[in-house]
Motif scaffolding. Structure first.
Motif, mmCIF file in Angstrom:
data_model
loop_
_atom_site.group_PDB
_atom_site.id
_atom_site.type_symbol
_atom_site.label_atom_id
_atom_site.label_comp_id
_atom_site.label_asym_id
_atom_site.label_seq_id
_atom_site.Cartn_x
_atom_site.Cartn_y
_atom_site.Cartn_z
ATOM 1 N N SER A 13 0.817 -1.219 0.000
ATOM 2 C CA SER A 13 0.000 0.000 0.000
ATOM 3 C C SER A 13 0.853 1.272 0.000
ATOM 4 O O SER A 13 0.441 2.286 -0.574
ATOM 5 C CB SER A 13 -0.964 -0.006 1.179
ATOM 6 O OG SER A 13 -0.262 -0.119 2.394
ATOM 7 N N LYS A 16 1.947 1.818 -3.538
ATOM 8 C CA LYS A 16 0.774 2.198 -4.318
ATOM 9 C C LYS A 16 0.463 3.681 -4.138
ATOM 10 O O LYS A 16 0.120 4.366 -5.098
ATOM 11 C CB LYS A 16 -0.436 1.348 -3.920
ATOM 12 C CG LYS A 16 -1.649 1.670 -4.759
ATOM 13 C CD LYS A 16 -2.816 0.800 -4.411
ATOM 14 C CE LYS A 16 -4.018 1.297 -5.175
ATOM 15 N NZ LYS A 16 -5.243 0.851 -4.608
ATOM 16 N N ASP A 35 -6.273 -2.639 -2.781
ATOM 17 C CA ASP A 35 -5.167 -2.085 -2.004
ATOM 18 C C ASP A 35 -3.784 -2.476 -2.516
ATOM 19 O O ASP A 35 -2.798 -1.831 -2.173
ATOM 20 C CB ASP A 35 -5.278 -2.516 -0.536
ATOM 21 C CG ASP A 35 -6.448 -1.851 0.171
ATOM 22 O OD1 ASP A 35 -6.935 -0.824 -0.336
ATOM 23 O OD2 ASP A 35 -6.867 -2.360 1.225
ATOM 24 N N TYR A 36 -3.700 -3.529 -3.312
ATOM 25 C CA TYR A 36 -2.405 -4.052 -3.732
ATOM 26 C C TYR A 36 -2.208 -4.146 -5.244
ATOM 27 O O TYR A 36 -1.147 -4.563 -5.682
ATOM 28 C CB TYR A 36 -2.180 -5.444 -3.126
ATOM 29 C CG TYR A 36 -2.284 -5.438 -1.624
ATOM 30 C CD1 TYR A 36 -1.241 -4.966 -0.844
ATOM 31 C CD2 TYR A 36 -3.430 -5.875 -0.990
ATOM 32 C CE1 TYR A 36 -1.335 -4.934 0.538
ATOM 33 C CE2 TYR A 36 -3.542 -5.849 0.396
ATOM 34 C CZ TYR A 36 -2.483 -5.381 1.147
ATOM 35 O OH TYR A 36 -2.582 -5.346 2.523
#
Length: 66
Positions: A13, A16, A35-36
């Motif tokens: 995260s 990201k 989230d990934y």
């Protein structure tokens, strides 16, 4: 509707969030999946990886022993 060739990126995260910040300057994200995972434009993959590596290097600290 046109198809866009994309690449699936898997990251944690924190990375990201860096990618999403980079995306604000020069858009390359096709889809934010979860989230990934992100799908980015395939022709931007090399540039994104290079810029991400540079950004991560700025945030890497090492102890120098003399």
């Amino acid at each position: 509707m046109r198809a866009i060739k994309g690449v699936l990126l898997t990251c944690d995260s924190a990375v990201k969030q860096i990618l999403l910040t980079m995306n604000e300057k020069d858009p390359f994200v096709i889809e934010d999946l979860d989230d990934y995972h992100l799908v980015i434009k395939a022709d931007e993959e090399y540039r994104v990886r290079r810029e991400l590596e540079a950004e991560l290097e700025k945030n890497t600290y090492s102890l120098e022993t003399n």
